[in-house]
Scaffold this motif. Structure first.
Motif, PDB file in Angstrom:
ATOM      1  N   ALA A 125      -7.681  -6.277   2.011  1.00 10.82           N
ATOM      2  CA  ALA A 125      -6.671  -6.569   3.052  1.00 10.82           C
ATOM      3  C   ALA A 125      -5.764  -5.547   3.056  1.00 10.82           C
ATOM      4  O   ALA A 125      -5.211  -4.948   4.139  1.00 10.82           O
ATOM      5  CB  ALA A 125      -5.999  -7.928   2.365  1.00 10.82           C
ATOM      6  N   GLU A 126      -5.397  -4.773   1.660  1.00  9.99           N
ATOM      7  CA  GLU A 126      -4.399  -3.845   1.419  1.00  9.99           C
ATOM      8  C   GLU A 126      -4.588  -2.523   2.442  1.00  9.99           C
ATOM      9  O   GLU A 126      -3.878  -2.074   3.242  1.00  9.99           O
ATOM     10  CB  GLU A 126      -3.969  -3.537   0.180  1.00  9.99           C
ATOM     11  CG  GLU A 126      -2.908  -2.679  -0.097  1.00  9.99           C
ATOM     12  CD  GLU A 126      -2.626  -2.509  -1.643  1.00  9.99           C
ATOM     13  OE1 GLU A 126      -3.635  -2.744  -2.510  1.00  9.99           O
ATOM     14  OE2 GLU A 126      -1.887  -1.980  -1.779  1.00  9.99           O
ATOM     15  N   SER A 177      -4.611  -3.237   6.191  1.00 12.94           N
ATOM     16  CA  SER A 177      -3.116  -3.059   6.374  1.00 12.94           C
ATOM     17  C   SER A 177      -2.440  -1.816   6.467  1.00 12.94           C
ATOM     18  O   SER A 177      -2.009  -1.172   7.538  1.00 12.94           O
ATOM     19  CB  SER A 177      -2.109  -3.812   5.653  1.00 12.94           C
ATOM     20  OG  SER A 177      -1.307  -3.000   4.847  1.00 12.94           O
ATOM     21  N   HIS A 178      -3.235  -0.823   5.487  1.00 12.83           N
ATOM     22  CA  HIS A 178      -2.486   0.714   5.839  1.00 12.83           C
ATOM     23  C   HIS A 178      -3.299   1.336   6.964  1.00 12.83           C
ATOM     24  O   HIS A 178      -2.383   2.026   7.529  1.00 12.83           O
ATOM     25  CB  HIS A 178      -3.119   1.409   4.445  1.00 12.83           C
ATOM     26  CG  HIS A 178      -3.149   2.597   4.433  1.00 12.83           C
ATOM     27  ND1 HIS A 178      -2.285   3.143   3.416  1.00 12.83           N
ATOM     28  CD2 HIS A 178      -3.564   3.939   5.069  1.00 12.83           C
ATOM     29  CE1 HIS A 178      -1.999   4.601   3.596  1.00 12.83           C
ATOM     30  NE2 HIS A 178      -2.918   4.949   4.757  1.00 12.83           N
ATOM     31  N   ASP A 199      -8.138  -8.635  -1.738  1.00 11.02           N
ATOM     32  CA  ASP A 199      -6.579  -8.248  -1.928  1.00 11.02           C
ATOM     33  C   ASP A 199      -6.795  -6.777  -1.551  1.00 11.02           C
ATOM     34  O   ASP A 199      -6.067  -6.465  -0.410  1.00 11.02           O
ATOM     35  CB  ASP A 199      -5.901  -8.564  -3.048  1.00 11.02           C
ATOM     36  CG  ASP A 199      -4.457  -8.439  -2.967  1.00 11.02           C
ATOM     37  OD1 ASP A 199      -4.002  -9.314  -2.288  1.00 11.02           O
ATOM     38  OD2 ASP A 199      -3.785  -7.659  -3.891  1.00 11.02           O
ATOM     39  N   LEU A 200      -7.687  -6.078  -2.290  1.00  7.54           N
ATOM     40  CA  LEU A 200      -7.824  -4.645  -2.046  1.00  7.54           C
ATOM     41  C   LEU A 200      -8.215  -4.329  -0.661  1.00  7.54           C
ATOM     42  O   LEU A 200      -7.358  -3.338   0.276  1.00  7.54           O
ATOM     43  CB  LEU A 200      -8.558  -3.957  -2.835  1.00  7.54           C
ATOM     44  CG  LEU A 200      -8.639  -2.489  -2.725  1.00  7.54           C
ATOM     45  CD1 LEU A 200      -7.490  -1.834  -3.123  1.00  7.54           C
ATOM     46  CD2 LEU A 200      -9.752  -1.926  -3.810  1.00  7.54           C
TER      47      LEU A 200
END
Lengths: 907, 110
Positions: A20-21, A24-25, A17-18
């Motif tokens: 991916a986050e 995305s950032h 998740d991290l």
């Protein structure tokens, strides 16, 4: 908290998740940047730059939702294992060093715990006491003031009636009996004890009961067995209580079984005053328990007051007490306490050397890791994180070393017990197979010892890991390393050198002590005892105490001839005092009055050792005949009895004359010197061979009868029961065979039983083992101190090696330049060796001075050399210097082999 | 001349909560908003928002869901929870008290 645990379980998801986050950032930011008109690549680079350290942020974010410490620890451990596997040589050296240090420490701790720390396995052992009398010189039978921890049987009765501060008083007298089983006889060691003994220790029988007060009579014939004896001789039969067993041809009813914790006796019978021999001065060993609620001081005051009453001596207030109480616990451990304390200090020093050493090695090793550390720091590792990683590596190393140490400690304890437990026949010492350490059976590696090892390991890991962890994680030093290529640490090198020299200085006295003890031990073992123990079987023939002298001799003779007819037997015989047995024989056949000496010189007569030997005994032992002939059976009927004398005797009394055939006047008429035998060390391997005479026991018996007749007394019924077998009831045999003497042991036991159904063999062993076991004490100290000395020397050698390796690593560039400028290999080796030699010389010099000051503490254990034995000092110093210089030579050689190009490119 | 300001330790949480008061936002957006509203005076390293966001999430003050931005890009959106709103009120009053106290102190020394 709950949420946190849930998070922790789903940590894999979060990780993704991290990721991916963050992706995305970056994507969003790249989009932003592209608006300013730069290329997509440029934009992404800018996006990443503004984001900051990728790994640090991932790490920090992860920290938010995990059991950080634990996870990091696991991670560090994994990393540490990988790093260690990557450097097998380094790992092996460190682990070996730690194994030795932790192993030695753990083994000695297990001894200290069992002997000094563990309470004895019964109720309030510190309240069990003994009455000790300080006998003044004027009243002492030896003419010197002495401490007497025993009393006469009559005094025991007196004390028992008078005292009010001692709730129990009990006699304990060691005894050996022949236990007669269906198909064999065995000698077992036990005690005669008062009925009060078992209640005094509050020991509950496993089966049955202890003795009652009305069983304290000689015709009670009751016995209490130990659980071990029950198991060994009666198959653990629980129905043994109220059955009868046979000891020395008498039936005894078994009334109880005691647990094994209760000492090493196999059985107990009641003590009665009548069981001591008439006409002998007997002291009994008495223990007592302080009455409940009374202090030691109060009891001691009463005992001293009563004692003065007993001695009818005026009681002077303020004078040193005539009677004292001493704790039995203290008595057991007091003789070994100083030795154990020395060992504790020794292993403590070894452990310190080991820690200092491993710290040095880690530093050395760390200097090669600067690139890795710098990279890690550049990636955003904080100082604490780096330090923790380093510390974890140390702890992992310590852990492996600790496991090795525990294994080594197991081996050490086995070795210790083997060395400390010594089987020796009754002639050579106390009644039972004995141990050099008290409570040796209780020495084990139990959970407490294991816990000690684990704690020691962890402390050691932190101790030797702390300095490198602090130093190597220091950002300034890392920065410096980035610039210069190696850690420039000036202080620590100095400390390291001092440490290495200090290790040498500490190890040297230990090594000198070990050298002295070994030298002394070698001297002892290479002494020619005067006989050839090889291929000789030793055993004690034990006969019932009430046999007459004639019966004993008849049995001994019969056994003698039966043994000689056994296949493989070359010679056999018996004596009342085997060599090396320190059994000064004041036999009645004596008072040789040799001619050719002035009366003044004849005081030497007092020192002539006299032993009864059967005709075959000296031959079986392999004592060389120097002149004349051996004794034989015919000599028993000759008018002038034939005797053998030792070479020392012949030399002293006959000088250059031939003694063979000379008639010696003795108190009982003339004796014929039939032959001269070589000198035998009769009184112990460490004592010079005495002037000696050897006589047939038949003649000794005849002489004793004559003496009685001369005094107008008739021989007592059955004759002299003390004859030949003395107090211990045993006769020493020697049987020379072809091949291994133990091969005939079973046959010997069978023959003995055939000759007399009550006779038993005791201490059936190789004569060689008897000889070597008389050296058990010096062997124990030599091996123990030798092992410690070797460990200290090895570790100190590794220390020198570590420091010089470190120096070489630091000077790589310098050496590269030197070589590039034309320095030859020899010069480079010399450069490093000089540095090492200074350390070695300084360490050895201080160590030898220390040894000279300290080795006097072992002077009491030395034989044939003094504590300042110069040859030992030189040998130890030379060997140690050689070892240390060899340790210097390896890094020196490595320096010499440096490729100058690689060395210069080293940064 | 005023240099760019580092975020005072501990105020980052307040700023994030405050930013989210206007509605759900993703990490990148929060950074943007914070910079825009302070005329770029406040410098926040983009990455350092994430540990803080996750910490707030752990405390239960904000919630996160994946969503799609106006540019049709995947992003994780954070929104205030009820507990977060309460926490924002607490932090705001604490901040005001802090500012008031510090200003008074500075004034009294002029």
């Amino acid at each position: 908290m709950w949420r946190r645990i849930l998070w922790w379980f789903r940590r894999k998801d979060h990780e993704q998740d991290l990721d991916a986050e963050i992706r995305s950032h970056i994507a969003l930011e790249t989009g932003e940047q592209m608006k300013t008109g730069v290329s997509a690549e440029e934009a992404e680079r800018a996006a990443r730059r503004t984001f900051g350290s990728f790994s640090r942020i991932t790490e920090e974010t992860r920290d938010v939702w995990r059991f950080v410490q634990f996870e990091e620890f696991c991670q560090d451990c994994r990393y540490a294992f990988r790093a260690l596997l990557h450097n097998p040589g380094f790992t092996a050296v460190v682990v070996l060093t730690l194994t030795l240090g932790i192993g030695a420490t753990t083994a000695i701790f297990s001894v200290v715990k069992a002997v000094l720390l563990e309470p004895l396995p019964y109720k309030q052992p510190d309240r069990i006491v003994r009455i000790v009398e300080n006998v003044p010189a004027a009243e002492s039978f030896r003419g010197i003031a002495m401490r007497l921890p025993a009393m006469s049987p009559e005094e025991f009765e007196w004390w028992r009636q008078k005292t009010k501060t001692l709730s129990h008083m009990a006699v304990t007298m060691p005894q050996s009996r022949t236990l007669m089983l269906r198909d064999t006889n065995v000698r077992i060691a036990g005690s005669r004890v008062s009925a009060a003994l078992f209640p005094m220790y509050a020991i509950t029988p496993v089966l049955g009961r202890g003795f009652s007060a009305d069983e304290e009579r000689s015709d009670a014939h009751v016995v209490v067995l130990s659980a071990g004896a029950l198991q060994r001789y009666f198959g653990g039969n629980p129905g043994i209580v109220s059955q009868t067993i046979t000891m020395d041809e008498q039936a005894y009813t078994v009334i109880g079984v005691m647990p094994d914790e209760f000492g090493d006796a196999a059985f107990w019978t009641p003590y009665t005053v009548g069981t001591t021999r008439e006409g002998t001065v007997t002291f009994v060993s008495v223990t007592a328990r302080l009455a409940d609620g009374l202090s030691m001081e109060a009891a001691a005051a009463e005992i001293n007051a009563l004692g003065h009453q007993l001695r009818e001596a005026p009681f002077k207030p303020g004078a040193a007490p005539r009677f004292e109480l001493s704790r039995v616990l203290d008595e057991i451990v007091a003789p070994v306490r100083p030795a154990l304390q020395v060992l504790v200090v020794a292993v403590g020093v070894i452990l310190l050397i080991v820690c200092a050493n491993v710290a040095n090695i880690l530093l050395t090793h760390g200097s090669k890791r600067q690139a890795e550390i710098a990279t890690r720091q550049a990636l955003g590792a904080r100082r604490g994180r780096l330090g923790r990683q380093m510390l974890t590596e140390s702890v992992v190393l310590a852990g492996i070393g600790g496991i090795g140490g525990i294994v080594a400690a197991y081996g050490g304890v086995v070795l210790l017990k083997m060395l400390a437990t010594v089987q020796l026949p009754a002639f050579f010492g106390p009644i039972r197979p004995t141990s050099l350490l008290p409570r040796v059976g209780e020495i084990t590696i139990d959970p407490v010892v294991l816990a000690f090892a684990v704690v020691t390991t962890m402390l050691a890991g932190v101790a030797f890991g702390l300095a490198p962890a602090l130093r190597l994680s220091n950002p300034q030093e890392v920065a410096a390393a980035r610039n210069s290529g190696t850690f420039k640490i000036t202080g620590p090198t100095h400390t390291g050198r001092v440490l290495a020299a200090a290790q040498l200085a500490l190890a040297t006295p230990l090594l000198v002590a070990a050298g002295l003890l070994l030298h002394s031990f070698v001297k002892l073992t290479t002494i020619d005892p005067g006989f050839n123990a090889e291929n000789v079987l030793y055993f004690d023939l034990v006969l019932p105490e009430d046999y007459t002298a004639e019966r004993k001799l008849a049995i001994a003779d019969e056994l003698d001839s039966r043994l000689r007819s056994m296949p493989g037997v070359i010679a056999a015989g018996f004596t009342d005092g085997p060599p090396l047995s320190n059994r000064s024989s004041a036999r009645p056949y004596g008072g040789y009055d040799p001619p050719y000496k002035e009366p003044r010189e004849k005081t030497q007569t007092q020192q002539i050792e006299q032993r009864s030997v059967s005709p075959g005994y000296l031959r079986a032992l392999g004592v060389p005949l120097v002149a004349g002939r051996w004794l034989d059976e015919r000599d028993r009927t000759m008018r002038a009895p034939a005797i053998l004398v030792s070479r020392a005797y012949a030399r002293y009394y006959f000088e250059d004359r031939d003694p063979v055939g000379t008639l010696l006047p003795t108190r009982s008429g003339p004796a014929l010197v039939a032959g001269v035998v070589d000198d035998v060390r009769l009184n112990g391997i460490d004592k010079d061979a005495p002037m000696a005479g050897f006589v047939d026991p038949h003649l000794v018996l005849e002489f004793a009868d004559d003496e009685l007749a001369k005094r107008g007394r008739k021989r007592g019924e059955g004759g002299n029961r003390h004859f030949l077998t003395g107090m211990s009831g045993t006769l020493g045999y020697a049987v020379r065979v072809n091949g291994d003497p133990l091969a005939i042991a079973a046959g010997v036991r069978r023959v003995i039983r055939e000759v007399d159904s009550s006779a038993a063999a005791d201490s059936v062993m190789r004569m060689e083992d008897v000889v070597s076991n008389t050296n058990a004490q010096p062997r124990f100290y030599a091996v123990l101190v030798g092992v410690f000395g070797a460990i200290a020397a090895a570790v100190a050698g590794i220390g020198i090696y570590g420091v010089l390796s470190y120096a070489v690593a630091q000077r790589t560039r310098e050496i590269g330049i030197r070589v590039a400028l034309g320095a030859r290999r020899g010069e480079v080796v010399g450069l490093i060796m000089r540095q090492g030699a200074i350390l070695v010389a300084a360490g050895l010099a201080i160590g030898l001075a220390g040894a000279a000051a300290l080795t006097r503490y072992v002077s009491g254990m030395l034989f044939g050399i003094t504590a300042m034995d110069i040859s030992t000092y030189i040998a130890v110093a030379a060997a140690f210097a050689l070892l240390a210089l060899l340790a210097c030579f390896i890094p020196a050689l490595r320096a010499a082999r440096l490729d100058p190009l690689a060395a210069l490119r080293h940064n | 001349m005023v240099d760019k300001l580092d975020v005072i330790q501990g105020t980052l949480d307040l700023l994030i909560l405050r930013t989210l008061q206007w509605g759900p936002q993703h990490g990148h957006g929060i950074g943007q908003v914070m910079r825009a509203r302070t005329d770029d005076l406040l410098q926040v390293e983009h990455g350092s928002l994430y540990p803080a966001l996750h910490r707030l999430q752990r405390e239960g003050w904000i919630r996160a869901d994946w969503g799609v931005t106006e540019n049709n890009q995947q992003a994780k959106f954070y929104r205030l929870t009820a507990a977060g709103k309460k926490q924002l009120a607490i932090e705001e009053s604490r901040w005001k008290l802090f500012v008031k106290t510090v200003s008074r102190l500075l004034r009294s020394q002029e």
